[in-house]
Design a protein around this motif. Structure first.
Motif, PDB file in Angstrom:
ATOM      1  N   UNK A 178     -40.830  20.817 -59.306  1.00 30.59           N
ATOM      2  CA  UNK A 178     -40.460  19.576 -59.608  1.00 30.59           C
ATOM      3  C   UNK A 178     -39.916  19.002 -58.132  1.00 30.59           C
ATOM      4  N   UNK A 179     -39.230  19.877 -57.596  1.00 27.90           N
ATOM      5  CA  UNK A 179     -38.734  19.445 -56.279  1.00 27.90           C
ATOM      6  C   UNK A 179     -39.522  19.583 -55.182  1.00 27.90           C
ATOM      7  N   UNK A 180     -40.660  20.328 -55.371  1.00 31.78           N
ATOM      8  CA  UNK A 180     -41.878  20.328 -54.366  1.00 31.78           C
ATOM      9  C   UNK A 180     -42.476  19.110 -54.549  1.00 31.78           C
ATOM     10  N   UNK A 181     -42.802  18.905 -55.889  1.00 26.58           N
ATOM     11  CA  UNK A 181     -43.382  17.253 -56.062  1.00 26.58           C
ATOM     12  C   UNK A 181     -42.725  16.226 -55.547  1.00 26.58           C
ATOM     13  N   UNK A 182     -41.352  16.034 -55.473  1.00 29.57           N
ATOM     14  CA  UNK A 182     -40.513  15.034 -55.060  1.00 29.57           C
ATOM     15  C   UNK A 182     -41.128  14.743 -53.265  1.00 29.57           C
ATOM     16  N   UNK A 183     -41.171  16.011 -52.775  1.00 28.24           N
ATOM     17  CA  UNK A 183     -41.644  15.623 -51.196  1.00 28.24           C
ATOM     18  C   UNK A 183     -43.041  14.980 -51.327  1.00 28.24           C
ATOM     19  N   UNK A 187     -45.411  10.788 -49.756  1.00 30.63           N
ATOM     20  CA  UNK A 187     -46.866  10.692 -48.986  1.00 30.63           C
ATOM     21  C   UNK A 187     -47.831   9.946 -50.043  1.00 30.63           C
ATOM     22  N   UNK A 188     -47.308   9.193 -50.943  1.00 33.10           N
ATOM     23  CA  UNK A 188     -48.151   8.441 -51.744  1.00 33.10           C
ATOM     24  C   UNK A 188     -49.029   7.396 -50.816  1.00 33.10           C
ATOM     25  N   UNK A 189     -50.206   7.445 -51.242  1.00 40.06           N
ATOM     26  CA  UNK A 189     -51.150   6.389 -50.417  1.00 40.06           C
ATOM     27  C   UNK A 189     -51.687   6.928 -48.962  1.00 40.06           C
ATOM     28  N   UNK A 190     -51.180   8.170 -48.623  1.00 35.62           N
ATOM     29  CA  UNK A 190     -51.432   8.863 -47.247  1.00 35.62           C
ATOM     30  C   UNK A 190     -52.219  10.173 -47.658  1.00 35.62           C
ATOM     31  N   UNK A 191     -51.627  10.771 -48.618  1.00 35.28           N
ATOM     32  CA  UNK A 191     -52.368  12.438 -48.946  1.00 35.28           C
ATOM     33  C   UNK A 191     -52.629  12.281 -50.382  1.00 35.28           C
ATOM     34  N   UNK A 192     -53.879  12.576 -50.598  1.00 29.90           N
ATOM     35  CA  UNK A 192     -54.509  12.798 -51.807  1.00 29.90           C
ATOM     36  C   UNK A 192     -54.790  14.494 -52.085  1.00 29.90           C
ATOM     37  N   UNK A 193     -54.829  15.036 -53.265  1.00 27.65           N
ATOM     38  CA  UNK A 193     -55.236  16.328 -53.418  1.00 27.65           C
ATOM     39  C   UNK A 193     -55.831  16.790 -54.751  1.00 27.65           C
ATOM     40  N   UNK A 194     -56.652  17.954 -54.645  1.00 33.10           N
ATOM     41  CA  UNK A 194     -57.078  18.687 -55.818  1.00 33.10           C
ATOM     42  C   UNK A 194     -56.569  20.143 -55.887  1.00 33.10           C
ATOM     43  N   UNK A 219     -50.791  17.208 -41.805  1.00 30.87           N
ATOM     44  CA  UNK A 219     -49.813  18.171 -40.809  1.00 30.87           C
ATOM     45  C   UNK A 219     -48.471  17.834 -40.994  1.00 30.87           C
ATOM     46  N   UNK A 220     -48.298  16.547 -41.163  1.00 29.41           N
ATOM     47  CA  UNK A 220     -46.829  16.297 -41.490  1.00 29.41           C
ATOM     48  C   UNK A 220     -46.207  16.791 -42.895  1.00 29.41           C
ATOM     49  N   UNK A 221     -47.127  16.548 -43.910  1.00 27.11           N
ATOM     50  CA  UNK A 221     -46.651  16.860 -45.343  1.00 27.11           C
ATOM     51  C   UNK A 221     -46.630  18.300 -45.307  1.00 27.11           C
ATOM     52  N   UNK A 222     -47.827  19.318 -44.858  1.00 27.55           N
ATOM     53  CA  UNK A 222     -47.702  20.604 -45.168  1.00 27.55           C
ATOM     54  C   UNK A 222     -46.433  21.055 -44.297  1.00 27.55           C
ATOM     55  N   UNK A 223     -46.033  20.552 -43.152  1.00 29.66           N
ATOM     56  CA  UNK A 223     -45.013  21.130 -42.115  1.00 29.66           C
ATOM     57  C   UNK A 223     -43.692  20.915 -43.086  1.00 29.66           C
ATOM     58  N   UNK A 354     -44.385   1.284 -51.391  1.00 28.99           N
ATOM     59  CA  UNK A 354     -45.203   0.318 -51.006  1.00 28.99           C
ATOM     60  C   UNK A 354     -45.497   0.582 -49.514  1.00 28.99           C
ATOM     61  N   UNK A 355     -44.391   0.965 -48.914  1.00 28.18           N
ATOM     62  CA  UNK A 355     -44.608   1.454 -47.472  1.00 28.18           C
ATOM     63  C   UNK A 355     -45.584   2.286 -47.362  1.00 28.18           C
ATOM     64  N   UNK A 356     -45.864   3.242 -48.455  1.00 27.20           N
ATOM     65  CA  UNK A 356     -47.068   4.214 -48.164  1.00 27.20           C
ATOM     66  C   UNK A 356     -48.311   3.501 -48.661  1.00 27.20           C
TER      67      UNK A 356
END
Length: 508
Positions: A178-183, A187-194, A219-223, A354-356
């Motif tokens: 859950x904490x991981x998902x908060x990060x 990045x909503x609107x910038x990174x999508x994943x499967x 890169x920013x998300x994973x870092x 909304x910013x994302x």
């Protein structure tokens, strides 16, 4: 000896990442006729795969791999292993295959787990949240976004002597995820994943495929996630492969070393797709959801998807002289959710999302609307508009993670019918006239057969931007009001006090 409880899982489509290297010496030395045949048959295979001509459902996409690890990636999602097997062998029968060697591959299957919703796996429990059910379905049968950049890597959860993921209690694992998902939600609107499971199918436990238009967002998300304990203590990773999507018809340009347009620069099998947003569920790496929370929703179009029936209603209203198109008169897709949270806290959360969302051209508008007469049971509305249904559906999953979401418009009260007049843009000097007219209309509606409730909500950033949401026992009850003299008078009144004519959107 205590045995930890594993989460239950449900599996969906099988996923194959098929990495190919080009034999460039053979390609350069081949006669033009042979190269032309390879390009023609390669395009036919790739385009047919992306059109899913081989199966009842699924997804495929083509990518140019960056770096030395491979040259070409064909990503397939299909309902069965037999479908995947057939696609692999079909490629080997093309002239293009003669110039390639398989550099790598990864086999996995999409999944949802009990970390998302234990009730989903409880035969005795009823999952009443239709948004959650739809969100789970989107995880099991995902769409490949048309973002330009892809990053793929496999991963395991660590089983070391000091940090062993599988020795943690279920609740502690769920809290980590859950904490991981908060990060990821940032990045909503910038990174999508499967994310897909591969225990027993391939060398690692999960495969993670990230999509973005800007590689630095990945890169920013994973870092940032490297500093979260779910990664820093408990994750181990395989090698990363990066790629750039291109339409199959540009295979010739790819092989000729020419610039290859990205997906959005050309008409292609996926040219209509919007830009979905970061989302996920897995025992493994979470980049965009709270797997222990319940409200994950998606909209089926402009407030529902009743198709012909909505068109009949729109036509009838047009005959009455009422514009019945979608907001702005465009083919936009809307998501409307209601929250019981404090409006100030809710707005702060929405403003961050909304910013994302604004990173994408498909985003039209996201705003918070507060009820004009707030009571103890008053609900605040979040309205988000998108140019594509896919983008709206994915945005709904993130909006549903906002505080105290109680329902999504269109999902509740299945025995009723709703209308929503959105974006009544009132002339500032007539705002009082409009709200006064609403009060008069509300009194009239309260006496009408089949009427359940009507609310006036106001954009907290623009007091002249409002919408009216109504709920009726049936479509015919609502139409009786639309055919009434009182409604005609309201329409005429609106011509004087509104900047634009009222627009009516229907909730199925």
């Amino acid at each position: 000896m205590e045995r930890r409880r594993p989460p239950q899982t449900e599996e969906g489509w099988y996923v194959l990442h098929d990495f190919r290297s080009i034999d460039w010496d053979a390609w350069r030395n081949a006669p033009e006729r042979r190269r032309s045949q390879a390009i023609e048959e390669g395009i036919d295979y790739l385009a047919s795969s992306e059109a899913v001509d081989d199966a009842a459902e699924g997804e495929s996409a083509t990518f140019a791999v960056l770096g030395h690890k491979a040259d070409l990636l064909v990503l397939h999602l299909r309902p069965t292993l037999a479908d995947i097997d057939t696609l692999e062998r079909r490629f080997e029968h093309t002239a293009l295959a003669e110039f390639t060697e398989r550099a790598d591959s990864y086999l996995s299957v999409t999944e949802v787990s009990g970390y998302m919703s234990e009730d989903y796996f409880d035969e005795d429990a009823e999952v009443e949240d239709t948004g959650l059910a739809r969100y789970i379905e989107s995880r099991l049968t995902p769409e490949i976004p048309d973002s330009e950049f892809l990053s793929f890597y496999p991963m395991d959860k660590r089983r070391g002597p000091e940090d062993n993921w599988y020795d943690l209690p279920f609740d502690e694992r769920a809290e980590h995820l859950s904490s991981h998902g908060d990060i990821g939600r940032e990045y909503a609107g910038r990174v999508t994943q499967i994310i897909s499971g591969s225990v027993g199918l391939d060398d690692f436990e999960w495969g993670v495929t990230l999509f973005a238009d800007d590689p630095t967002d990945v890169k920013e998300l994973l870092y940032e996630m490297r500093f979260d304990p779910s990664s820093s203590r408990f994750a181990e990773f395989g090698r990363f492969l990066s790629a750039r999507r291109f339409p199959p018809e540009h295979l010739g340009a790819f092989l000729a070393g020419q610039p290859v347009p990205q997906e959005g620069d050309t008409e292609s099998a996926h040219g209509e797709h919007g830009h979905p947003h970061a989302e996920s569920d897995s025992d493994g790496q979470h980049h965009g959801d709270s797997s222990s929370d319940g409200h994950h929703d998606g909209s089926g179009g402009p407030h529902g998807d009743d198709g012909d029936e909505d068109e009949d209603v729109r036509s009838e209203l047009e005959e009455l002289g009422v514009y019945a198109g979608q907001p702005h008169g465009e083919d936009v897709h809307a998501v409307v959710l209601y929250s019981a949270a404090d409006p100030d806290e809710l707005f702060e959360e929405v403003d961050g999302l909304r910013g994302n969302f604004d990173h994408y051209d498909t985003h039209v508008k996201t705003a918070v609307y507060e009820p004009r007469d707030g009571g103890n049971d008053a609900e605040t509305a979040i309205v988000s508009l998108w140019d594509t249904e896919r983008a709206a559906n994915t945005a709904a999953g993130f909006l549903a993670d906002l505080p105290d979401i109680v329902r999504q418009a269109g999902d509740d009260e299945g025995d009723s019918w709703g209308t929503m007049g959105m974006f009544y843009t009132v002339k500032p000097e007539h705002r009082g006239d409009f709200t006064g007219a609403f009060e008069d209309a509300a009194g009239l509606l309260a006496e009408m057969d089949g009427h359940r409730k009507t609310d006036l909500l106001i954009n907290r950033e623009d007091e002249n931007d409002m919408f009216i949401a109504s709920r009726w026992d049936s479509r015919e009850d609502a139409m009786q009001f639309f055919r009434s003299d009182a409604f005609s008078e309201a329409v005429e009144f609106g011509r004087d006090v509104l900047v634009d004519r009222p627009r009516h959107v229907f909730l199925a």
